[in-house]
Design a protein around this motif. Structure first.
Motif, PDB file in Angstrom:
ATOM      1  N   SER A  54      12.467   9.939  -6.641  1.00  0.00           N
ATOM      2  CA  SER A  54      11.511   9.005  -6.050  1.00  0.00           C
ATOM      3  C   SER A  54      11.038   9.473  -4.695  1.00  0.00           C
ATOM      4  O   SER A  54      10.145   8.865  -4.112  1.00  0.00           O
ATOM      5  CB  SER A  54      12.142   7.612  -5.913  1.00  0.00           C
ATOM      6  N   LEU A  55      11.635  10.537  -4.185  1.00  0.00           N
ATOM      7  CA  LEU A  55      11.284  10.998  -2.831  1.00  0.00           C
ATOM      8  C   LEU A  55       9.787  11.295  -2.658  1.00  0.00           C
ATOM      9  O   LEU A  55       9.187  10.825  -1.695  1.00  0.00           O
ATOM     10  CB  LEU A  55      12.115  12.235  -2.459  1.00  0.00           C
ATOM     11  N   PRO A  56       9.160  12.066  -3.562  1.00  0.00           N
ATOM     12  CA  PRO A  56       7.744  12.368  -3.334  1.00  0.00           C
ATOM     13  C   PRO A  56       6.874  11.120  -3.229  1.00  0.00           C
ATOM     14  O   PRO A  56       6.098  10.973  -2.281  1.00  0.00           O
ATOM     15  CB  PRO A  56       7.356  13.190  -4.568  1.00  0.00           C
ATOM     16  N   VAL A  57       7.053  10.200  -4.190  1.00  0.00           N
ATOM     17  CA  VAL A  57       6.163   9.036  -4.206  1.00  0.00           C
ATOM     18  C   VAL A  57       6.435   8.149  -2.986  1.00  0.00           C
ATOM     19  O   VAL A  57       5.510   7.659  -2.332  1.00  0.00           O
ATOM     20  CB  VAL A  57       6.264   8.271  -5.548  1.00  0.00           C
ATOM     21  N   VAL A  58       7.709   7.977  -2.638  1.00  0.00           N
ATOM     22  CA  VAL A  58       8.028   7.147  -1.479  1.00  0.00           C
ATOM     23  C   VAL A  58       7.570   7.836  -0.191  1.00  0.00           C
ATOM     24  O   VAL A  58       7.008   7.202   0.709  1.00  0.00           O
ATOM     25  CB  VAL A  58       9.543   6.840  -1.443  1.00  0.00           C
ATOM     26  N   GLY A  59       7.755   9.154  -0.121  1.00  0.00           N
ATOM     27  CA  GLY A  59       7.342   9.894   1.064  1.00  0.00           C
ATOM     28  C   GLY A  59       5.831   9.821   1.286  1.00  0.00           C
ATOM     29  O   GLY A  59       5.370   9.556   2.400  1.00  0.00           O
ATOM     30  N   LEU A  60       5.067  10.012   0.209  1.00  0.00           N
ATOM     31  CA  LEU A  60       3.607   9.957   0.342  1.00  0.00           C
ATOM     32  C   LEU A  60       3.158   8.563   0.767  1.00  0.00           C
ATOM     33  O   LEU A  60       2.288   8.412   1.625  1.00  0.00           O
ATOM     34  CB  LEU A  60       2.954  10.345  -0.990  1.00  0.00           C
ATOM     35  N   THR A  61       3.756   7.535   0.128  1.00  0.00           N
ATOM     36  CA  THR A  61       3.411   6.165   0.500  1.00  0.00           C
ATOM     37  C   THR A  61       3.673   5.948   1.982  1.00  0.00           C
ATOM     38  O   THR A  61       2.846   5.382   2.705  1.00  0.00           O
ATOM     39  CB  THR A  61       4.257   5.175  -0.317  1.00  0.00           C
ATOM     40  N   ALA A  62       4.849   6.421   2.440  1.00  0.00           N
ATOM     41  CA  ALA A  62       5.248   6.152   3.816  1.00  0.00           C
ATOM     42  C   ALA A  62       4.353   6.885   4.807  1.00  0.00           C
ATOM     43  O   ALA A  62       3.928   6.304   5.803  1.00  0.00           O
ATOM     44  CB  ALA A  62       6.707   6.559   4.008  1.00  0.00           C
ATOM     45  N   ILE A  63       4.033   8.147   4.512  1.00  0.00           N
ATOM     46  CA  ILE A  63       3.292   8.906   5.511  1.00  0.00           C
ATOM     47  C   ILE A  63       1.878   8.337   5.692  1.00  0.00           C
ATOM     48  O   ILE A  63       1.398   8.164   6.812  1.00  0.00           O
ATOM     49  CB  ILE A  63       3.259  10.423   5.176  1.00  0.00           C
ATOM     50  N   PHE A  64       1.240   7.944   4.574  1.00  0.00           N
ATOM     51  CA  PHE A  64      -0.101   7.382   4.720  1.00  0.00           C
ATOM     52  C   PHE A  64      -0.059   5.995   5.349  1.00  0.00           C
ATOM     53  O   PHE A  64      -0.957   5.624   6.105  1.00  0.00           O
ATOM     54  CB  PHE A  64      -0.819   7.354   3.361  1.00  0.00           C
ATOM     55  N   SER A  65       0.999   5.235   5.060  1.00  0.00           N
ATOM     56  CA  SER A  65       1.121   3.920   5.697  1.00  0.00           C
ATOM     57  C   SER A  65       1.282   4.085   7.204  1.00  0.00           C
ATOM     58  O   SER A  65       0.654   3.357   7.984  1.00  0.00           O
ATOM     59  CB  SER A  65       2.318   3.151   5.140  1.00  0.00           C
ATOM     60  N   GLY A  66       2.126   5.030   7.621  1.00  0.00           N
ATOM     61  CA  GLY A  66       2.309   5.267   9.050  1.00  0.00           C
ATOM     62  C   GLY A  66       1.002   5.696   9.707  1.00  0.00           C
ATOM     63  O   GLY A  66       0.654   5.230  10.795  1.00  0.00           O
ATOM     64  N   MET A  67       0.274   6.562   9.008  1.00  0.00           N
ATOM     65  CA  MET A  67      -0.981   7.057   9.566  1.00  0.00           C
ATOM     66  C   MET A  67      -1.996   5.939   9.728  1.00  0.00           C
ATOM     67  O   MET A  67      -2.608   5.776  10.790  1.00  0.00           O
ATOM     68  CB  MET A  67      -1.548   8.167   8.662  1.00  0.00           C
ATOM     69  N   VAL A  68      -2.154   5.132   8.675  1.00  0.00           N
ATOM     70  CA  VAL A  68      -3.177   4.089   8.736  1.00  0.00           C
ATOM     71  C   VAL A  68      -2.765   3.010   9.737  1.00  0.00           C
ATOM     72  O   VAL A  68      -3.597   2.415  10.423  1.00  0.00           O
ATOM     73  CB  VAL A  68      -3.458   3.499   7.334  1.00  0.00           C
ATOM     74  N   LEU A  69      -1.463   2.816   9.855  1.00  0.00           N
ATOM     75  CA  LEU A  69      -0.962   1.817  10.796  1.00  0.00           C
ATOM     76  C   LEU A  69      -1.320   2.212  12.224  1.00  0.00           C
ATOM     77  O   LEU A  69      -1.764   1.376  13.029  1.00  0.00           O
ATOM     78  CB  LEU A  69       0.560   1.726  10.635  1.00  0.00           C
ATOM     79  N   ALA A  70      -1.136   3.511  12.551  1.00  0.00           N
ATOM     80  CA  ALA A  70      -1.450   3.986  13.897  1.00  0.00           C
ATOM     81  C   ALA A  70      -2.941   3.816  14.160  1.00  0.00           C
ATOM     82  O   ALA A  70      -3.359   3.304  15.212  1.00  0.00           O
ATOM     83  CB  ALA A  70      -1.043   5.448  14.033  1.00  0.00           C
ATOM     84  N   VAL A 164       9.603   9.382   7.727  1.00  0.00           N
ATOM     85  CA  VAL A 164       8.332  10.001   7.343  1.00  0.00           C
ATOM     86  C   VAL A 164       7.152   9.167   7.840  1.00  0.00           C
ATOM     87  O   VAL A 164       6.143   9.706   8.312  1.00  0.00           O
ATOM     88  CB  VAL A 164       8.279  10.182   5.807  1.00  0.00           C
ATOM     89  N   GLY A 165       7.292   7.850   7.760  1.00  0.00           N
ATOM     90  CA  GLY A 165       6.217   6.956   8.203  1.00  0.00           C
ATOM     91  C   GLY A 165       5.960   7.089   9.690  1.00  0.00           C
ATOM     92  O   GLY A 165       4.804   7.179  10.141  1.00  0.00           O
ATOM     93  N   VAL A 166       7.030   7.124  10.493  1.00  0.00           N
ATOM     94  CA  VAL A 166       6.881   7.294  11.933  1.00  0.00           C
ATOM     95  C   VAL A 166       6.218   8.641  12.230  1.00  0.00           C
ATOM     96  O   VAL A 166       5.359   8.752  13.105  1.00  0.00           O
ATOM     97  CB  VAL A 166       8.253   7.179  12.637  1.00  0.00           C
ATOM     98  N   PHE A 167       6.607   9.640  11.444  1.00  0.00           N
ATOM     99  CA  PHE A 167       6.001  10.959  11.615  1.00  0.00           C
ATOM    100  C   PHE A 167       4.500  10.895  11.317  1.00  0.00           C
ATOM    101  O   PHE A 167       3.692  11.501  12.028  1.00  0.00           O
ATOM    102  CB  PHE A 167       6.711  11.967  10.701  1.00  0.00           C
TER     103      PHE A 167
END
Lengths: 258, 258
Positions: A54-70, A164-167
């Motif tokens: 599940s790492l890829p799907v969770v990682g991708l979700t998190a990174i874009f969420s962090g980006m859009v959040l910023a 990943v999201g914070v990143f």
């Protein structure tokens, strides 16, 4: 009129029947999860399936969420000159809310559906009956390892999602919005409290239980061939998603409402 | 009791689903070492009867005894002990598709944990040989096998724990006539080797005639005829006559709309 009342009664009774069945199922599953014998082989296979794959799907979700959040909080906060809070907002929203909820929903779609489909197929092809005739308790062999693996792996996934999201937020903050890198990282840590992360991990554990429970329960009680397995899969994902959002609110209230 | 104790005794078993009575007072006895075949059309409750004996379903009323021990009131744990006496060949073979063939055959032995995996594999290969499969099949997965081979593996799994009683659910359904006869002969050989009592359900008269010592016919939830296998083609019972000769017209179909 009486027909209408009978209909209400029937619906209510069906609701009670399903609730009772689910509660009994959960109790038996928990009981079998705690007491030996344990199936280490199935447990480790499930942990790899749920955690690692599940790492890829969770990682991708998190990174874009962090980006859009910023990006969103920056444009929003600019209206009252509070752009400095972006890093703090990103890390707190991710650890408390978005990390566990988004990871939970993604895993519900990925793992919960697979569990329901696999166990449902085993039900309709009599493989579960075959387990019983081979003196093996299906709750122990099929359901307990899945529940345990999900409860253990979801917090690990959420921890990864947090990082990943914070990143992701950092990338947008530094390369697009022009924050000073050291400053952004310092702002990230400054107001973060252990409880922010811990509450998120507790949520993750509960969501893991919900996902596996819904997958197993719907699969175990599926009937009627391919169509039955199909609706079991759908019900597993839908019910897990709704329960995740419900329990997300309840746990938040438990932790933060005073 | 003067006569020897029957291996299986079924007494006045009832089972209904909602308003539909599937078993309506079935009584049967099977003596030790005997092969009883229950014949009957589709949907007459043959499978339900088998599942009641195996404990996969709970009858509404009636007694089911094996070696004089009542099964319907056993706890889950006690039932697991009794299950070791049973072997079952499912209609669709019900092999575990996530496990290779040898682990399917040795499943019950591996669960007991009394032997190493290497020993279990050796034993599985030996069982496979006894049902006419070569050793290289052991490492294949069930989905890579033909229907006839799956049935053989299912049979190998059913006899792996040396059961005292073997149940066969439509053992020849879906096989070509030659493979059906091969399976029939394997059933006879395996039962003879183990000295096992067998209870089969089928609507394949060629199979019934070959494997049965005694035949019972189930219709509308009751046993309407039972007798030696030799008598089944001249039973004098119009229902049995219609069934064994496969006629479209007769008392069974004439009363179907009742």
């Amino acid at each position: 009129m009486t027909q209408f009342l009978a209909l209400i009664g029937r619906v209510f009774l069906a609701f009670l029947r399903h609730t009772g069945r689910l509660v009994t199922f959960s109790a038996v599953a928990l009981y079998n999860m705690v007491l030996p014998p344990y199936y280490g082989r199935t447990l480790s296979r499930q942990m790899i399936e749920i955690g690692y794959y599940s790492l890829p799907v969770v990682g991708l979700t998190a990174i874009f969420s962090g980006m859009v959040l910023a990006l969103q909080s920056h444009t929003g906060f600019a209206r009252f000159s509070a752009e400095g809070a972006v890093a703090t907002v990103v890390v707190i929203s991710l650890t408390r809310e978005l990390g566990p909820v988004l990871a939970g929903l993604m895993v519900a779609g990925r793992v919960g559906a697979a569990m329901a489909a696999e166990i449902g197929t085993m039900r309709v092809t009599e493989q579960i009956d075959a387990l019983v005739t081979l003196s093996t308790n299906p709750f122990k062999y099929l359901i307990a390892p899945r529940l345990l693996a999900a409860v253990l792996m979801l917090p690990a996934l959420v921890l990864v999602a947090d990082i990943v999201g914070v990143f992701g937020g950092y990338l947008v903050g530094v390369y697009k919005l022009g924050f000073n890198p050291a400053n952004y990282i310092q702002r990230t840590w400054e107001y973060l409290q252990p409880l922010d992360v811990i509450s998120g991990l507790v949520k993750a554990g509960v969501f893991g239980f919900i996902i596996a429970l819904m997958g197993c329960y719907n699969g175990y009680h599926s009937k009627g061939g391919a169509q039955g397995v199909g609706s079991a899969t759908r019900n597993a994902v839908v019910s897990a998603s709704i329960l995740i959002l419900t329990f997300n609110y309840l746990i938040t209230e438990l932790f933060f409402a005073q | 009791m003067t006569s020897p104790q029957p291996k299986i005794r079924i007494d006045n078993v009832h089972k209904a689903f909602g308003k539909k009575k599937v078993l309506d007072g079935v009584s049967l006895t099977v003596s030790k070492g005997e092969s009883l075949v229950i014949i009957g059309g589709s949907g007459t409750g043959k499978s339900v009867l088998l599942k009641c004996i195996l404990g996969l379903m709970q009858p509404d009323r009636g007694a089911i005894q094996v070696d004089g021990e009542e099964l319907t009131t056993l706890s889950t744990r006690e039932r697991e002990r009794v299950m070791h006496k049973f072997g079952m060949l499912f209609q669709g073979a019900a092999l575990f598709d996530s496990l290779p063939v040898w682990q399917n055959v040795a499943f019950g032995l591996l669960q007991l944990g009394r032997m190493s995996r290497a020993q279990a594999k050796e034993l599985a290969v030996e069982k496979l040989r006894s049902v006419g499969l070569k050793a290289d099949v052991a490492d294949l997965f069930p989905s890579e096998l033909s229907g006839g081979m799956q049935k053989r593996v299912g049979l190998a799994r059913a006899i792996a724990e040396k059961p005292e009683i073997i149940f066969f659910d439509e053992p020849t359904t879906g096989l070509d006539p030659i493979m059906a006869d091969v399976i029939n002969e394997l059933i006879i050989d395996c039962a003879k080797d183990l000295g096992a009592t067998t209870l089969s359900i089928t609507h394949d008269m060629a199979s019934a005639r070959k494997i049965a010592d005694r035949v019972a016919m189930l219709w509308e939830g009751r046993i309407i005829w039972e007798g030696p296998a030799a008598d089944v083609f001249n039973s004098g019972n119009p229902y049995v006559d219609q069934f064994v000769h496969g006629r479209a017209h007769g008392p069974i179909t004439d009363n179907a709309g009742r």
